[in-house]
Write an enzyme that holds these catalytic residues in place. Structure first.
Site, PDB file in Angstrom:
ATOM      1  N   LYS A  11      56.211 -36.978  55.021  1.00 24.08           N
ATOM      2  CA  LYS A  11      56.930 -38.137  54.479  1.00 24.08           C
ATOM      3  C   LYS A  11      58.426 -37.836  54.491  1.00 24.08           C
ATOM      4  CE  LYS A  11      57.165 -40.965  50.258  1.00 24.08           C
ATOM      5  NZ  LYS A  11      56.602 -41.142  48.891  1.00 24.08           N
ATOM      6  N   SER A  48      54.972 -45.482  48.116  1.00 21.42           N
ATOM      7  CA  SER A  48      56.045 -45.262  49.063  1.00 21.42           C
ATOM      8  C   SER A  48      55.671 -44.363  50.233  1.00 21.42           C
ATOM      9  CB  SER A  48      57.258 -44.675  48.347  1.00 21.42           C
ATOM     10  OG  SER A  48      56.946 -43.423  47.759  1.00 21.42           O
ATOM     11  N   SER A  63      52.516 -43.558  44.575  1.00 21.15           N
ATOM     12  CA  SER A  63      52.997 -43.557  45.959  1.00 21.15           C
ATOM     13  C   SER A  63      52.134 -42.776  46.933  1.00 21.15           C
ATOM     14  CB  SER A  63      54.438 -43.033  46.025  1.00 21.15           C
ATOM     15  OG  SER A  63      55.315 -43.952  45.416  1.00 21.15           O
TER      16      SER A  63
END
Length: 536
Positions: free
Chosen positions: A129, A204, A228
């Site tokens: 990420k 996210s 997330s």
């Protein structure tokens, strides 16, 4: 309870009751569902970390072959997903070649075994990420204002994965500053769900969810401050683990906070299609000292785990929230029935008082004044900054802002204390601290709770706001610091993933992971968006 907040929640529920059926029946009928990604053709993409390591160790497989296979899969699906922000494929293949040379240099099987004991992820590809710093790679985190920023060093968890031999392939898409449950930015565009391109992969860790759900990542690293990891795992049909607070270092993550307690809320954790890999990945990411606290290497007798379950919030709090989807409730019921047949002690939970779940959850985030803001200056406090944020939201809605609307709404919630006074925030934070002890007593060192990860499967793009007001389903367990594993439980009639959360007491991650492994065995875990077309 805060009346203004609850009026918003009720309003969203009413809108959802009216609008959602109309969207599904007329605007987006089932035939409009579009799954564009090609099927998996290489059997290597269907194998877990453990199986691939056995093949590397026995020299039946080379790291170059494995890395190249995943690169080809990423290239095949990313044009349909837009989940990749920046790749390092050439460097990854060079590192894979070095790995193969290292394995080849071992003279005996014992030497190879020792090498893999020291570096258990040797030669295995990983995706990262973007908010979890990877040295030399983009570190914009979906923001136009950060578009030229590169990570100067690896984040702590990324460094541990690399030290264990994992080979990073890329950095994946996030919302702006990670401040949304939908991954759609002005800098990188919209990331799509592999099961339906009309739907969000979540946020996210949306890019990680999308790539893993598409079978384009062996495993990934995500971060979680309010769901997330778990929300993209639900939306994309994969396993994701939010560790106990403070177990995995978030050093090097952006955004971060100067608050010494931030690690209780913000965590990094593994995302994967294979439940059996979660424990080992968590052990590597946590490091030896913290991993020992979790006792991940201790064997667990499944039938010694006590299981409690709830189908959502109860009482007036449950009534105010949008109802939990029937298929998600059904998944919890199927899981409990199965575990009961194995002889586990299973019963409906008498949950601690969660009447103020929304207020307690939002208080934890509202109290993070030391976390990075989108709009900054020498004096970031005060009503002037609130007015500026509101005006920026108006500009964003008209398409005239350099910031995304969802991120600005999140910013407004923080700047206004989630529309609560400081005294009320302090009160709800005190209630939260007391609730940690109540959950410890409820679950003990041998119990888990099955609970909805969120109330709905993946929503249409731009309609995630309807799910946002159920975010206390996930955020609540961040402020409590509890470990949570999302477990996929198949697809609904529209072909969308459904699943549930397995929650434990602090530092009882191993119980969550053990139950996840059993549910994967019983129900199949990850289901590909398109049936495989494997080359024999």
């Amino acid at each position: 309870m805060e009346i203004f907040l609850r009026l918003i929640v009720i309003f969203v529920k009413v809108v959802a009751l009216i609008v959602s059926p109309l969207l599904e029946a007329f605007v987006y009928p089932p035939k409009s569902r579009r799954t564009l990604i090609p099927p998996i053709r290489s059997r290597l993409l269907t194998l877990s970390v453990q199986e691939l390591r056995r093949r590397l160790q026995s020299r039946q497989l080379t790291s170059v072959e494995l890395v190249r296979t995943y690169i080809e899969r990423i290239e095949a699906v990313n044009k349909h997903l837009n989940a990749l922000v920046e790749s390092r494929f050439t460097a990854a293949l060079e590192e894979a070649t070095e790995t193969d040379d290292l394995i080849a240099s071992c003279r005996t099987a014992a030497d190879v075994e020792k090498l893999f004991e020291e570096r258990p992820l040797l030669g295995l590809p990983v995706t990262i990420k973007e908010s979890c710093a990877l040295e030399g790679m983009t570190f914009a985190v979906g923001s136009l204002s950060r578009k030229n920023i590169k990570a100067q060093a690896d984040g702590a968890a990324v460094k541990r994965l690399k030290s264990a031999g994992a080979i990073p392939l890329l950095v994946s898409a996030t919302p702006e500053y990670c401040f949304s449950i939908e991954t759609d930015t002005l800098l990188n565009g919209r990331c799509l769900n592999p099961y339906d391109s009309e739907r969000t992969p979540g946020g996210s860790s949306g890019g990680e969810g999308s790539l893993n759900g598409a079978g384009a990542s062996l495993f990934g690293i995500g971060s979680d401050i309010g769901g997330s990891i778990r929300i993209p795992s639900l939306y994309c049909g994969i396993f994701g683990h939010k560790p106990s607070g403070g177990v995995v270092s978030v050093k090097g993550h952006f955004p971060n906070s100067l608050d010494p307690n931030i690690g209780h809320y913000l965590v990094e954790g593994p995302i994967t299609r294979f439940a059996e890999d979660l424990s080992e990945l968590l052990q590597v990411m946590a490091g030896k000292e913290n991993a020992s606290k979790l006792r991940l290497n201790e064997p667990i007798q499944l039938n010694q785990i006590k299981v409690q379950y709830a189908l959502g919030f109860e009482g007036i709090n449950g009534w105010m929230h949008s109802a939990v989807d029937k298929d998600i409730r059904g998944a919890i019921c199927k899981a409990t029935s199965h575990l009961k047949t194995l002889g586990l002690d299973v019963k409906k939970a008498r949950l601690p008082n969660l009447e103020n779940s929304m207020e307690m959850a939002l208080s934890g985030i509202a109290g993070q004044d030391l976390m990075d803001y989108l709009l900054t200056d020498e004096n970031p406090e005060g009503s002037g900054k609130v007015r500026e944020t509101v005006w920026e939201i108006v500009k964003s809605l008209r398409g005239h802002s350099e910031y995304t609307t969802n991120a600005l709404i999140f910013e407004l919630m923080r700047r206004t204390g989630a529309f609560m006074s400081q005294s009320k925030i302090n009160q709800y934070m005190k209630e939260t601290r007391e609730l940690i002890g109540e959950f410890e007593n409820l679950l003990g060192d041998d119990g888990v709770l099955l609970f909805p990860t969120l109330n709905l499967p993946a929503p249409r793009h731009k309609w995630s706001l309807l799910s946002l007001w159920g975010v206390d389903y996930t955020l609540m367990f961040n402020v409590l610091g509890l470990p949570v594993t999302h477990v996929p439980m198949g697809l609904n009639e529209r072909g969308l993933p459904i699943g549930l959360s397995v929650i434990g007491a602090p530092n009882q991650d191993r119980l969550c992971l053990r139950v996840a492994v059993e549910l994967e065995r019983a129900f199949g875990g990850w289901k590909p968006p398109v049936p495989h077309d494997l080359d024999d």
